[in-house]
Design a protein around this motif. Structure first.
Motif, mmCIF file in Angstrom:
data_model
loop_
_atom_site.group_PDB
_atom_site.id
_atom_site.type_symbol
_atom_site.label_atom_id
_atom_site.label_comp_id
_atom_site.label_asym_id
_atom_site.label_seq_id
_atom_site.Cartn_x
_atom_site.Cartn_y
_atom_site.Cartn_z
ATOM 1 N N HIS A 48 55.091 111.026 105.954
ATOM 2 C CA HIS A 48 54.197 111.264 107.107
ATOM 3 C C HIS A 48 52.725 111.110 106.716
ATOM 4 C CE1 HIS A 48 57.508 112.194 109.601
ATOM 5 N NE2 HIS A 48 57.776 113.429 109.107
ATOM 6 N N THR A 49 52.413 111.381 105.464
ATOM 7 C CA THR A 49 51.028 111.241 105.004
ATOM 8 C C THR A 49 50.670 109.780 104.783
ATOM 9 O OG1 THR A 49 51.199 113.374 103.907
ATOM 10 C CG2 THR A 49 49.396 111.941 103.224
ATOM 11 N N ILE A 50 51.627 108.980 104.328
ATOM 12 C CA ILE A 50 51.361 107.573 104.031
ATOM 13 C C ILE A 50 51.094 106.781 105.307
ATOM 14 C CG2 ILE A 50 52.432 105.465 103.118
ATOM 15 C CD1 ILE A 50 53.838 107.260 101.069
ATOM 16 N N ALA A 51 51.716 107.153 106.435
ATOM 17 C CA ALA A 51 51.559 106.407 107.701
ATOM 18 C C ALA A 51 50.097 106.343 108.162
ATOM 19 C CB ALA A 51 52.451 107.032 108.769
ATOM 20 N N PRO A 52 49.341 107.478 108.228
ATOM 21 C CA PRO A 52 47.929 107.385 108.626
ATOM 22 C C PRO A 52 47.101 106.539 107.674
ATOM 23 C CG PRO A 52 48.689 109.649 108.763
ATOM 24 C CD PRO A 52 49.769 108.882 108.083
ATOM 25 N N ILE A 53 47.450 106.616 106.366
ATOM 26 C CA ILE A 53 46.686 105.823 105.390
ATOM 27 C C ILE A 53 46.916 104.345 105.633
ATOM 28 C CG2 ILE A 53 46.438 105.311 102.945
ATOM 29 C CD1 ILE A 53 47.192 108.201 102.346
ATOM 30 N N SER A 54 48.113 103.958 105.962
ATOM 31 C CA SER A 54 48.413 102.556 106.260
ATOM 32 C C SER A 54 47.659 102.101 107.506
ATOM 33 C CB SER A 54 49.925 102.385 106.473
ATOM 34 O OG SER A 54 50.627 102.737 105.308
ATOM 35 N N LEU A 57 44.105 101.274 106.641
ATOM 36 C CA LEU A 57 43.987 99.970 105.991
ATOM 37 C C LEU A 57 44.054 98.838 107.008
ATOM 38 C CD1 LEU A 57 46.220 100.602 102.844
ATOM 39 C CD2 LEU A 57 43.720 100.545 102.962
ATOM 40 N N ARG A 58 44.938 98.970 107.988
ATOM 41 C CA ARG A 58 45.034 97.921 109.013
ATOM 42 C C ARG A 58 43.743 97.820 109.829
ATOM 43 N NH1 ARG A 58 50.267 100.099 109.496
ATOM 44 N NH2 ARG A 58 49.659 101.302 111.332
ATOM 45 N N VAL A 59 43.156 98.969 110.177
ATOM 46 C CA VAL A 59 41.884 98.961 110.921
ATOM 47 C C VAL A 59 40.769 98.352 110.075
ATOM 48 C CG1 VAL A 59 40.103 100.390 112.006
ATOM 49 C CG2 VAL A 59 42.518 100.938 112.337
ATOM 50 N N PHE A 60 40.769 98.658 108.810
ATOM 51 C CA PHE A 60 39.729 98.120 107.914
ATOM 52 C C PHE A 60 39.822 96.598 107.833
ATOM 53 C CE2 PHE A 60 38.214 97.045 103.573
ATOM 54 C CZ PHE A 60 36.896 97.398 103.755
#
Length: 624
Positions: A48-54, A57-60
């Motif tokens: 669940h923590t990795i999903a927001p981080i991904s 990265l996509r927004v960046f």
């Protein structure tokens, strides 16, 4: 003792083994804990923590793509769209970073509380991720800093905004669409820039050095006549072209902003107050400060007329609090113009009277004061100036709670002419030469006759003009009588002595005295002038009719005596033939150039006359 020593050794070995066992137990306990954490159900928490981080990265990645797109975009509308999308992406990146950081920090705290060692690789990676996310979170703030992508993009938009506002075709459909698109993006930031840019554009159109000139009470209005004319052109241009256009532009550009905030009116007021209009109004006020003179009155009338012509536009354009200085300066300008005109106008009769001690012209011509004042009155009564002067007098009397009537203006012109008449009477009386006094009065009455088709002549009326005609002819007759009456008395036909020689001598003396007297009068009056060409011709004809027939008659009465003296060249001693006398009289009051031209024309006639006299011993009066 031996047992005790043996027991001590055994205990020592046992202690060493216990320490080893304790160490092994501790290690085993740690392994058990790690194995237990690994086998614990926390993997879901980590996923669940990795999903927001991904997501971050996509927004960046999207932000980077938009930055590259902006660099290659050439169309203004597309550029604004990309800038807007970039701003939205940066905001999304910031909010995504906040969300991911919250998840990471909560996860680390949870895992630590449930046995994750501090030096666990997973925990260390999470801490590194936190630093990276915090760095990414600053991307939006850095984009707005100097050198940042949004800073450069907005700077480019402002540059394009400035270029369009400086374009002569700023009101074109294409430019207006671009302006409104940029304004929606720049929002409130564009208003100060808009005011600054349009103010600068107008100031360039008012780069006139005369606006900074100092005018004092010692300066003549003639010295600034060119500047005043330029000022009038600039004022009309400013109101009917520049500020009319500027007002329309403000309302067109900011119509989508909404009039409830008075943005168009505030923008226009700020531009008008700082772009040169106040300097124009203040220069107009300085004009009214220069030295009082009749030419100044005419210039002030022109200035007032200019202000009156733009009054409608002025009242419509300059509303609101930001235009209060403009309205105040305008009221002061109008007040200065009205007071300046009235002050000079009411003093005109006194100014004419002050010229009375001066001497009249030595040539009997019309004094410059008379011609200047009559021409001046004509200008005041003209279609251009009279309505303006009437309006100014009406305003002035209105301020004094008095009522204006046209008879006030007409009556004051009468007063000016009355002072001129008194001056002419005084100047005529000061002439010691009676004939010159008659010429002087004749010229001036003729000058007033010439006003028949002018505004002044129409105001004074036919009876006034006819009276001047009668006086003109009256003084012309008096001049002829005064100038030639005494001289012609010499040509009285008398009974001559019996002896023919003595008779001839008497006739010759009379003719010589006549010639000398004629030359004396001609020389004395050669510098006198009759300014009206038709009147000069009539005077000369009157003199010819008065002098030549009398001279002919005298010669005809005694011609036989002259023929007896010299049959071949009778009258050889004559200074003037009748024809020569006539030509001489016709050149009276002519300039030297005109006189020379007249004599050249008559030269051939004189030669023929001399030839006839030589060839014909029977001399006739016509030949002489």
């Amino acid at each position: 003792m031996e047992k005790s020593e043996t027991f001590s050794l055994v205990l020592e070995k046992i202690g060493t083994k216990l320490e080893e066992i304790n160490t092994n137990l501790l290690s085993l306990e740690a392994d058990v804990k790690v194995e237990r954490w690994r086998s614990s159900p926390f993997s879901d928490h980590i996923r669940h923590t990795i999903a927001p981080i991904s997501a971050v990265l996509r927004v960046f990645v999207t932000v980077q793509e938009l930055e590259r797109s902006i660099l290659s975009c050439k169309d203004v509308l597309g550029y604004v769209s990309d800038v807007k999308r970039l701003e939205e992406a940066l905001k999304l990146l910031s909010s995504s970073c906040v969300l991911a950081l919250d998840w990471l920090k909560d996860t680390i705290q949870f895992l630590s509380e449930h046995g994750m060692p501090e030096d666990h690789p997973c925990g260390l990676r999470f801490k590194t991720s936190i630093k990276l996310l915090e760095e990414l979170q600053m991307t939006e703030a850095r984009a707005y800093l100097r050198g940042g992508s949004l800073y450069i993009a907005l700077e480019n938009l402002e540059t394009e905004f400035e270029r369009i506002l400086e374009d002569e075709e700023v009101l074109s459909e294409s430019n207006m669409r671009k302006l409104k698109t940029i304004i929606k993006r720049l929002d409130a930031h564009c208003v100060p820039s808009y005011i600054k840019i349009r103010t600068r554009v107008i100031q360039k159109r008012f780069e006139n050095g005369y606006l900074h000139k100092t005018i004092t009470e010692d300066d003549n209005v003639q010295d600034t006549e060119g500047d005043i004319d330029q000022w009038r052109l600039d004022m009309e241009k400013a109101l009917k072209e520049i500020y009319e256009f500027e007002s329309k532009l403000c309302y067109e550009v900011f119509e989508d902003v909404g009039e409830e905030h008075d943005v168009p009116l505030r923008c226009f007021g700020a531009i008008a107050s700082n772009s040169g209009l106040l300097q124009l109004l203040r220069f107009g006020s300085r004009i009214s400060k220069c030295k009082k003179s009749p030419p100044k009155l005419l210039k002030l009338l022109d200035c007032f007329s200019t202000m009156d012509n733009i009054r409608t536009e002025f009242n419509r354009l300059f509303k609101g609090e930001l235009c209060s200085d403009i309205r105040r300066e305008t009221r002061e300008l109008i007040s200065n113009l009205v007071n300046g005109v009235c002050e000079i106008f009411w003093e005109l009769p006194c100014q004419v009277e002050l010229q009375r001690p001066n001497n009249p012209p030595l040539d009997g011509g019309v004094p410059k004061l008379v011609s200047v004042v009559t021409e001046y009155c004509n200008k005041l009564l003209g279609d251009k100036n009279k309505p303006v002067l009437s309006k100014i007098l009406e305003i002035d009397l209105g301020w004094k709670k008095e009522k204006y009537q046209e008879e006030i203006l007409i009556g004051h012109i009468y007063n000016i002419l009355r002072e001129i008449a008194l001056n002419l009477d005084a100047w005529s009386s000061s002439n010691k030469e009676t004939a010159l006094s008659y010429i002087f009065m004749m010229n001036n009455h003729s000058h007033f006759c010439g006003l028949r088709d002018t505004h002044l002549g129409k105001m004074m009326g036919e009876s006034w003009l006819n009276a001047h005609e009668q006086y003109r002819d009256y003084y012309a007759a008096l001049y002829v009588k005064e100038s030639w009456g005494k001289l012609l008395s010499l040509l009285t036909i008398k009974s001559q002595p019996a002896r023919r020689k003595r008779a001839r001598e008497s006739i010759k003396r009379t003719l010589q005295d006549f010639a000398n007297g004629f030359d004396e009068i001609y020389t004395k009056q050669s510098d006198w002038v009759v300014e009206d060409e038709r009147l000069r011709w009539k005077i000369c004809q009157a003199m010819v009719r008065t002098v030549v027939p009398r001279y002919k008659s005298y010669l005809q009465s005694y011609i036989m005596l002259l023929v007896e003296e010299d049959p071949m060249r009778p009258g050889n001693d004559l200074s003037y033939t009748p024809k020569g006398l006539e030509m001489k009289l016709k050149t009276m009051f002519q300039s030297k150039e005109e006189t020379e031209k007249t004599y050249k024309c008559s030269h051939f006639v004189n030669k023929v006359m001399d030839l006839e006299v030589t060839q014909n011993s029977h001399l006739t009066f016509e030949a002489i």
